[in-house]
Enzyme design. Sequence first.
Site, mmCIF file in Angstrom:
data_model
loop_
_atom_site.group_PDB
_atom_site.id
_atom_site.type_symbol
_atom_site.label_atom_id
_atom_site.label_comp_id
_atom_site.label_asym_id
_atom_site.label_seq_id
_atom_site.Cartn_x
_atom_site.Cartn_y
_atom_site.Cartn_z
ATOM 1 N N GLU A 241 8.089 1.386 -15.450
ATOM 2 C CA GLU A 241 6.990 2.089 -16.276
ATOM 3 C C GLU A 241 7.456 2.923 -17.518
ATOM 4 O O GLU A 241 6.636 3.126 -18.420
ATOM 5 C CB GLU A 241 6.173 3.076 -15.100
ATOM 6 C CG GLU A 241 4.842 3.851 -15.549
ATOM 7 C CD GLU A 241 4.314 4.445 -14.736
ATOM 8 O OE1 GLU A 241 3.034 4.828 -14.845
ATOM 9 O OE2 GLU A 241 4.712 5.098 -13.735
ATOM 10 N N GLN B 169 -3.881 -0.935 -11.764
ATOM 11 C CA GLN B 169 -2.938 -0.416 -10.661
ATOM 12 C C GLN B 169 -3.683 0.212 -9.425
ATOM 13 O O GLN B 169 -4.398 1.155 -9.891
ATOM 14 C CB GLN B 169 -1.874 0.299 -11.393
ATOM 15 C CG GLN B 169 -0.835 0.839 -10.590
ATOM 16 C CD GLN B 169 0.130 1.924 -11.415
ATOM 17 O OE1 GLN B 169 0.087 2.041 -12.626
ATOM 18 N NE2 GLN B 169 1.018 2.187 -10.698
ATOM 19 N N GLY B 170 -3.564 -0.255 -8.381
ATOM 20 C CA GLY B 170 -4.283 0.363 -7.336
ATOM 21 C C GLY B 170 -3.070 1.074 -6.525
ATOM 22 O O GLY B 170 -2.927 0.715 -5.372
#
Length: 401
Positions: free
Chosen positions: A251, A131-132
């Site tokens: 999430e 995840q960037g």
Amino acid sequence: MDLTESAEDRTFREEVRTWLDENLVGEWAELRGRGGPGREHEAHAERLAWNRLLAEHGWTALGWPVEHGGRGLSLWQQVIFHEEYARANAPAGVNHLGEQLLGPTLIAFGTDEQRKRFLPEIAGVRELWAQGYSEPGAGSDLAGVQTRARLDEASGEWVIDGQKVWTSLAHLSDWCFVVARTEPGSARHQGLSFLLVPLRQDGVEVRPIEQLTSGSEFNEVFFSGARTAADMIVGEPGRGWGVAMGLLGFERGVSTLGQTVGFARELDSVVERAKANGSIDDPVVRDRLAAMKAELSVIRSFALRSLALVQGGEDSAAGNGAGSVFKLAWANWHRTLGEVAMDVAGRDGLLTRGTGEYDLDEHQRLFLFSRADTLYGGSDEVQKNILAERVLGLPREPKGS
């Protein structure tokens, strides 16, 4: 959400439990308890093989629609799986970011071509994702992202320059979903795009960050002219903020409920240590341990009741802030458990095992890693701002010049 298990749900729970009992044997049994927060470096290749075995038997992408390669299970059945998986002390997964976050995001926002390209590889655990989001100057405040991408019309590729940090498992991943600024002169939430970027290429440098718990779960990632195809953008150019917030809505999904089972196991181990070293006889210690048990039960009940509202939300305030409340509750509970564990350990908590080697026991590792719980996944301060501004309607916090 109806918390009563139907006969079908009870049958499914038994199916999950039986499969895990029959398969977590032999060489796989040695993986029990491996991985997890602060221990992601453990037996990665073996855990990858285990996850691919799960995929072969249909135990990945449980909540994805059947037409997208999932099993289309109900929310409660997904909870059942993650609870039984945690109770079996099965090894930590290696593709949470791909399966639990990016997969649902592509289903919701991606193109047909993107779904066909990536969903089978994610469900089969053949491609791993990082995840960037966070950057040195944009941690919890993603609107401050400075990584830039421009579309090179000649090559038909996006060219990315910038830096990401605290990038979980980037050193083990094949791809990274990157939030980058694609409109020059834009600010805050405007002009951001959600790009899918291969990590194994020239122009990408991954530098592991050594942790207090040993190992390097987190990384810095430097993009210097890195490239990805023009169609590797999810959503419209410059409209990536909505996609990024949609992903964060996934999430706090069903897998987080499996956490509470793992937390209960950790609490039990602290209680056993207190019994073994006699600290359980201290009424203050005994009262704190009892309070931890009661609080964990409340956290689980709240999570079950609010989960249906949080699933698929457009931002992290989905479900009237339920996701933010849950994050605040479990993160602070877990950090406190680490502190209680050190109080129970007493002087032994100051010593590492072995001779001349930095070898932590489970409670030392719990204490050190849980210090980060209130930071990653959205810091306490950000969660409180979300609740204050978006749920309670209070004035926004003044921004510095």
